[in-house]
Design an enzyme around this catalytic site. Structure first.
Site, PDB file in Angstrom:
ATOM      1  N   ILE A 153       1.780   2.124  -6.944  1.00 10.64           N
ATOM      2  CA  ILE A 153       0.373   1.795  -7.214  1.00 10.64           C
ATOM      3  C   ILE A 153      -0.418   1.854  -5.920  1.00 10.64           C
ATOM      4  O   ILE A 153      -1.531   2.385  -5.867  1.00 10.64           O
ATOM      5  CB  ILE A 153       0.236   0.371  -7.812  1.00 10.64           C
ATOM      6  N   HIS A 173      -1.097 -11.279 -19.281  1.00  5.62           N
ATOM      7  CA  HIS A 173      -0.713  -9.877 -19.088  1.00  5.62           C
ATOM      8  C   HIS A 173       0.786  -9.697 -19.311  1.00  5.62           C
ATOM      9  O   HIS A 173       1.530  -9.428 -18.385  1.00  5.62           O
ATOM     10  CB  HIS A 173      -1.124  -9.383 -17.692  1.00  5.62           C
ATOM     11  N   SER A 196       0.611  -7.820  -8.736  1.00  9.35           N
ATOM     12  CA  SER A 196       2.067  -8.035  -8.807  1.00  9.35           C
ATOM     13  C   SER A 196       2.444  -8.835 -10.052  1.00  9.35           C
ATOM     14  O   SER A 196       1.846  -9.875 -10.342  1.00  9.35           O
ATOM     15  CB  SER A 196       2.542  -8.819  -7.577  1.00  9.35           C
ATOM     16  N   ASN A 197       3.468  -8.359 -10.736  1.00  3.53           N
ATOM     17  CA  ASN A 197       3.954  -9.038 -11.944  1.00  3.53           C
ATOM     18  C   ASN A 197       5.029 -10.061 -11.613  1.00  3.53           C
ATOM     19  O   ASN A 197       5.701  -9.937 -10.584  1.00  3.53           O
ATOM     20  CB  ASN A 197       4.537  -7.997 -12.907  1.00  3.53           C
ATOM     21  N   ASP A 219      -5.104  -3.463 -19.354  1.00  2.05           N
ATOM     22  CA  ASP A 219      -5.047  -3.746 -20.792  1.00  2.05           C
ATOM     23  C   ASP A 219      -6.353  -3.315 -21.473  1.00  2.05           C
ATOM     24  O   ASP A 219      -6.345  -2.804 -22.596  1.00  2.05           O
ATOM     25  CB  ASP A 219      -4.798  -5.250 -21.017  1.00  2.05           C
ATOM     26  N   ALA A 268       0.798  -1.239   0.000  1.00  2.00           N
ATOM     27  CA  ALA A 268       0.000   0.000   0.000  1.00  2.00           C
ATOM     28  C   ALA A 268       0.825   1.280   0.000  1.00  2.00           C
ATOM     29  O   ALA A 268       0.294   2.350  -0.289  1.00  2.00           O
ATOM     30  CB  ALA A 268      -0.931  -0.004   1.214  1.00  2.00           C
ATOM     31  N   MET A 270      -2.567   2.262 -13.445  1.00  2.00           N
ATOM     32  CA  MET A 270      -2.823   0.950 -12.819  1.00  2.00           C
ATOM     33  C   MET A 270      -3.717   1.093 -11.596  1.00  2.00           C
ATOM     34  O   MET A 270      -4.586   0.255 -11.339  1.00  2.00           O
ATOM     35  CB  MET A 270      -1.496   0.289 -12.433  1.00  2.00           C
ATOM     36  N   ARG A 298       9.123  -3.088 -13.198  1.00  2.90           N
ATOM     37  CA  ARG A 298      10.157  -3.215 -14.241  1.00  2.90           C
ATOM     38  C   ARG A 298      10.975  -1.944 -14.422  1.00  2.90           C
ATOM     39  O   ARG A 298      10.535  -0.860 -14.084  1.00  2.90           O
ATOM     40  CB  ARG A 298       9.499  -3.471 -15.598  1.00  2.90           C
TER      41      ARG A 298
HETATM   42  P1  NAD Z   1       6.627   0.014  -6.072  1.00  2.00           P
HETATM   43  O1  NAD Z   1       8.027  -0.454  -5.902  1.00  2.00           O
HETATM   44  O2  NAD Z   1       6.369   1.465  -6.218  1.00  2.00           O
HETATM   45  O3  NAD Z   1       5.735  -0.509  -4.864  1.00  2.00           O
HETATM   46  C1  NAD Z   1       5.763  -1.839  -4.443  1.00  2.00           C
HETATM   47  C2  NAD Z   1       5.498  -1.856  -2.970  1.00  2.00           C
HETATM   48  O4  NAD Z   1       5.501  -3.222  -2.540  1.00  2.00           O
HETATM   49  C3  NAD Z   1       6.577  -1.132  -2.123  1.00  2.00           C
HETATM   50  O5  NAD Z   1       5.975  -0.161  -1.306  1.00  2.00           O
HETATM   51  C4  NAD Z   1       7.224  -2.247  -1.323  1.00  2.00           C
HETATM   52  O6  NAD Z   1       7.646  -1.840  -0.039  1.00  2.00           O
HETATM   53  C5  NAD Z   1       6.082  -3.231  -1.242  1.00  2.00           C
HETATM   54  N1  NAD Z   1       6.486  -4.590  -0.895  1.00  2.00           N
HETATM   55  C6  NAD Z   1       7.593  -5.280  -1.266  1.00  2.00           C
HETATM   56  N2  NAD Z   1       7.606  -6.493  -0.691  1.00  2.00           N
HETATM   57  C7  NAD Z   1       6.467  -6.584   0.036  1.00  2.00           C
HETATM   58  C8  NAD Z   1       5.917  -7.573   0.870  1.00  2.00           C
HETATM   59  N3  NAD Z   1       6.523  -8.742   1.065  1.00  2.00           N
HETATM   60  N4  NAD Z   1       4.742  -7.311   1.481  1.00  2.00           N
HETATM   61  C9  NAD Z   1       4.113  -6.132   1.313  1.00  2.00           C
HETATM   62  N5  NAD Z   1       4.598  -5.149   0.536  1.00  2.00           N
HETATM   63  C10 NAD Z   1       5.761  -5.376  -0.095  1.00  2.00           C
HETATM   64  O7  NAD Z   1       6.015  -0.793  -7.338  1.00  2.00           O
HETATM   65  P2  NAD Z   1       4.660  -0.473  -8.126  1.00  2.00           P
HETATM   66  O8  NAD Z   1       4.971   0.426  -9.262  1.00  2.00           O
HETATM   67  O9  NAD Z   1       3.614  -0.122  -7.177  1.00  2.00           O
HETATM   68  O10 NAD Z   1       4.364  -1.935  -8.754  1.00  2.00           O
HETATM   69  C11 NAD Z   1       4.022  -3.013  -7.929  1.00  2.00           C
HETATM   70  C12 NAD Z   1       3.837  -4.273  -8.761  1.00  2.00           C
HETATM   71  O11 NAD Z   1       2.709  -4.143  -9.643  1.00  2.00           O
HETATM   72  C13 NAD Z   1       5.018  -4.597  -9.673  1.00  2.00           C
HETATM   73  O12 NAD Z   1       5.290  -5.980  -9.655  1.00  2.00           O
HETATM   74  C14 NAD Z   1       4.550  -4.178 -11.052  1.00  2.00           C
HETATM   75  O13 NAD Z   1       5.192  -4.850 -12.095  1.00  2.00           O
HETATM   76  C15 NAD Z   1       3.079  -4.562 -10.959  1.00  2.00           C
HETATM   77  N6  NAD Z   1       2.197  -3.937 -11.946  1.00  2.00           N
HETATM   78  C16 NAD Z   1       1.188  -4.694 -12.447  1.00  2.00           C
HETATM   79  C17 NAD Z   1       0.290  -4.155 -13.349  1.00  2.00           C
HETATM   80  C18 NAD Z   1      -0.842  -4.978 -13.901  1.00  2.00           C
HETATM   81  O14 NAD Z   1      -1.454  -4.563 -14.881  1.00  2.00           O
HETATM   82  N7  NAD Z   1      -1.188  -6.091 -13.300  1.00  2.00           N
HETATM   83  C19 NAD Z   1       0.425  -2.810 -13.746  1.00  2.00           C
HETATM   84  C20 NAD Z   1       1.466  -2.064 -13.195  1.00  2.00           C
HETATM   85  C21 NAD Z   1       2.364  -2.639 -12.313  1.00  2.00           C
HETATM   86  C1  LMR Z   2       1.756  -2.549 -17.206  1.00  2.00           C
HETATM   87  O1  LMR Z   2       1.141  -3.190 -18.044  1.00  2.00           O
HETATM   88  O2  LMR Z   2       1.879  -1.303 -17.258  1.00  2.00           O
HETATM   89  C2  LMR Z   2       2.348  -3.266 -16.018  1.00  2.00           C
HETATM   90  O3  LMR Z   2       2.283  -4.638 -16.172  1.00  2.00           O
HETATM   91  C3  LMR Z   2       3.695  -2.781 -15.634  1.00  2.00           C
HETATM   92  C4  LMR Z   2       4.765  -3.147 -16.637  1.00  2.00           C
HETATM   93  O4  LMR Z   2       5.741  -3.776 -16.224  1.00  2.00           O
HETATM   94  O5  LMR Z   2       4.644  -2.785 -17.792  1.00  2.00           O
END
Ligand code: NAD
Ligand code: LMR
Length: 331
Positions: free
Chosen positions: A12, A179, A118-119, A150, A8, A229, A81
């Site tokens: 995202i 995805h 999470s990816n 998407d 949180a 996202m 990423r």
């Molecule tokens: P970020 O690094 O900004 O935030 C991730 C958060 O997760 C951090 O605050 C970190 O402290 C926390 N974290 C790490 N390990 C943890 C644990 N064990 N328990 C609880 N929290 C933990 O990253 P972000 O930009 O928010 O992206 C998060 C994930 O979402 C990535 O894997 C990213 O690839 C994925 N993502 C998915 C989509 C989708 O369409 N499904 C889109 C965008 C990003």
């Molecule tokens: C997206 O589609 O934007 C996410 O899955 C984050 C990424 O790694 O591109």
């Protein structure tokens, strides 16, 4: 309706928590992160919407406290990423994070709807499923990979191609598969309103499949999509919550699910993708208990049928990788 966001305090997690806090459908909001979640919670708690907000870190059994009583758990925890990486390159960092979160959910909130952001989603959702199965609490109707971004991108990009940006929110374009890259299959032949210039199908398909890269590259080593996202994640989470409260709607949601969640509904898609692909993003009807029905994908063009074949090949490897990871883990 208690909603919990795990991860949180992240890019995202923060805007997603804000959007959930704004919704009257959420009556309690719980935030967990390995750092900073209590601060984010106090900040959000000053907003005068109904949900009280509490923040937890690993101290004092924080994860269990965050999860207890949760009905919806949204998970954007883990590494994003950087340019040049594929989502699969995140597997090493994120697989053990989601496995351990799945274990905690199995113990503390086994009946919750679990929404995995999470990816790599193509592997993290199978990891969740395998852990929950091993703990004897798996209900495939309650586990969702979040692929809404998407669908959101597809509507934005097609409206833009039609010169109709103002109406982007009214565009409906099914996006199925997985995805990441070629596993993302937009069904542009079914776009409503239709794509005006059919010569753009190739380029638009590629743009939707690789839309994530646009953001990763533009952010230049500082992360991937977070705000779009959060918008997409909140939209899907609120759809799950609204359906659980008995609300119905006309348009399907799209989500990456275990096709066993509705074996009857999955028959039609299995005729196209075969029986070896256990998870696929499909149109679904949500209901009180989560996934109520897998809906037909409709007629696909020859171009889309080819794209589905390519998607399945890549997806099967991603799914097995997740399953094998849990198999090789001591739980
Ligand atoms: P970020 O690094 O900004 O935030 C991730 C958060 O997760 C951090 O605050 C970190 O402290 C926390 N974290 C790490 N390990 C943890 C644990 N064990 N328990 C609880 N929290 C933990 O990253 P972000 O930009 O928010 O992206 C998060 C994930 O979402 C990535 O894997 C990213 O690839 C994925 N993502 C998915 C989509 C989708 O369409 N499904 C889109 C965008 C990003
Ligand atoms: C997206 O589609 O934007 C996410 O899955 C984050 C990424 O790694 O591109």
């Amino acid at each position: 309706m208690k909603a919990t966001v795990i991860g949180a305090a992240g890019g995202i997690g923060q805007p997603l928590s804000l959007l959930l806090k704004q919704s009257p459908l959420v009556t309690e909001l719980s935030l967990y992160d390995i750092v900073n979640a209590p601060g984010v919670a106090v900040d959000l708690s000053h907003i005068n919407s109904p949900a009280p907000v509490a923040g937890f870190t690993p101290q004092d059994d924080g994860l269990a406290k965050a999860l207890k009583g949760s009905e919806v758990i949204v998970i954007p925890a883990g590494m994003p990423r950087k340019p040049g990486m594929t989502r699969d390159d995140l597997f090493t960092a994120n697989a053990s994070i989601v496995r351990d979160l799945a274990l905690a959910i199995a113990e503390n909130a086994p009946k919750a709807f679990v929404l995995v952001i999470s990816n790599p989603v193509n592997s993290t959702v199978p990891i969740f499923a395998e852990v929950l199965k091993k703990k004897g609490v798996y209900d495939p109707k309650r586990l969702f990979g979040v692929t809404t971004l998407d669908v959101v991108r597809a509507s934005t990009f097609v409206a833009e191609a039609n010169g109709d940006n103002l109406n982007a929110g009214k565009y409906h374009i099914p996006v199925i598969g997985g995805h990441s890259g070629v596993t993302i299959v937009p069904l542009l032949s079914q776009a409503e309103p239709a794509l005006k210039d059919q010569s753009k199908v190739d380029a638009l398909t590629h743009r939707i499949q690789f839309g994530g890269d646009e953001v990763v590259n533009a952010k230049n080593n500082t992360g991937s999509a977070t705000l779009s996202m959060a918008f997409a994640g909140a939209r899907f989470a609120l759809a799950v919550i609204a359906a659980a409260k008995g609300e119905t709607k006309d348009v399907p949601d799209f989500t990456f699910v275990d096709l066993n969640a509705d074996a009857e509904g999955a028959k039609a898609i299995k005729e196209v993708i075969g029986n070896d692909t256990a998870f696929f993003s499909v149109p679904v009807k949500l209901g009180k208990d989560g996934l109520e029905k897998i809906l037909p994908i409709g007629k696909t063009s020859d171009f889309e049928t080819e794209a589905i074949k390519k998607a399945v090949e890549a997806l099967n490897g991603n799914i097995s990788k997740g399953v094998d990871f849990v198999e090789g883990s001591k739980l």
